[in-house]
Scaffold this motif. Sequence first.
Motif, short mmCIF file in Angstrom:
data_model
loop_
_atom_site.label_atom_id
_atom_site.label_comp_id
_atom_site.label_asym_id
_atom_site.label_seq_id
_atom_site.Cartn_x
_atom_site.Cartn_y
_atom_site.Cartn_z
N THR A 30 0.90 -1.02 0.03
CA THR A 30 0.17 0.11 0.11
C THR A 30 0.69 1.04 0.23
N VAL A 31 0.57 2.09 -1.04
CA VAL A 31 1.51 3.46 -1.19
C VAL A 31 0.55 4.49 -1.02
N PRO A 32 1.17 5.76 -0.38
CA PRO A 32 0.33 6.94 -0.39
C PRO A 32 0.14 7.55 -2.00
N THR A 33 -0.98 8.06 -1.78
CA THR A 33 -1.68 8.69 -3.31
C THR A 33 -1.93 10.09 -2.97
N ARG A 34 -2.37 10.94 -3.72
CA ARG A 34 -2.57 12.42 -3.67
C ARG A 34 -3.99 12.38 -3.00
N THR A 35 -4.82 11.23 -3.26
CA THR A 35 -6.07 11.46 -2.48
C THR A 35 -6.35 10.53 -1.33
N ARG A 36 -5.27 9.63 -1.23
CA ARG A 36 -5.09 8.71 0.01
C ARG A 36 -3.68 8.92 0.57
N PRO A 37 -3.12 10.04 1.06
CA PRO A 37 -1.75 10.24 1.55
C PRO A 37 -1.58 9.09 2.74
#
Length: 263
Positions: A116-123
């Motif tokens: 699981t990596v951070p994303t712009r919508t789910r940091p």
Amino acid sequence: MEAPLEEIEFLARSQNRVEVLRLVAAEPRTRQELATATGASQATLGRILEDFADRSWVSKEDRRHAATATGELVADGISGLISVLETEQKLRPLVAYLPTEEFGFDLRHLADATVTVPTRTRPSAPLQQVRTAIEGADTLRAFSHTLNEQTLSTVHEQVTGGDYAFEAVLSRSALEALAADASLWSQVRELSRRSNATIRVSEGEIPVAALIADGTVSLLVRDEHGILRASLSTDSAAVREWATDRFDRYWERANPFSPLDFN
């Protein structure tokens, strides 16, 4: 006879070849069963099975095609290669940050890991994955060089809300960072007073951040600046054995925790 690399290329050029070989290695199949499983045309299957027969990888009996002993060998090998490459692709974005020198297990055991990596919508996605693992367990053991606010809050809720058992070995630097924040330190102090929570202090550095929630191991992967890059969660028995052994070793060498030592 073709060279081994040419045989690999022969298989790799067609997904249908790989799938047909794996299917007939699992159990004998009719051509119609192969067509249903792969979606390949009868003409394509005919060519594939003929090529396999020429290589003595497949034999036919009573309309069913089955892998020979050497066909099973090739099927097992190509399946292993595919698994290795799938694992490599999963870990490729993280390889620069993985403390692989600390891992006492083969990276193949991360084949089924959830990355699981951070994303712009789910940091905070990696931490949320860890939180889910913690909340779904009855026991949690951890060893780490850091303890972030979200994880501490989740542990605090679980420990103070029931019979949840928590044991942790934290580096002195991790506890000093928590002591610098009054709100976080208040939660640590309360954990230290609970009979179902025990914290020990490692005077040496702990290069890996790992949590063992029942049978699930979560690894928090950070870069050289301490920025969280991903969480890896796995139920692999080999990874769990490594994490449990590493926890026990840190636990034996660590000292009892007292909030007074950090005033």
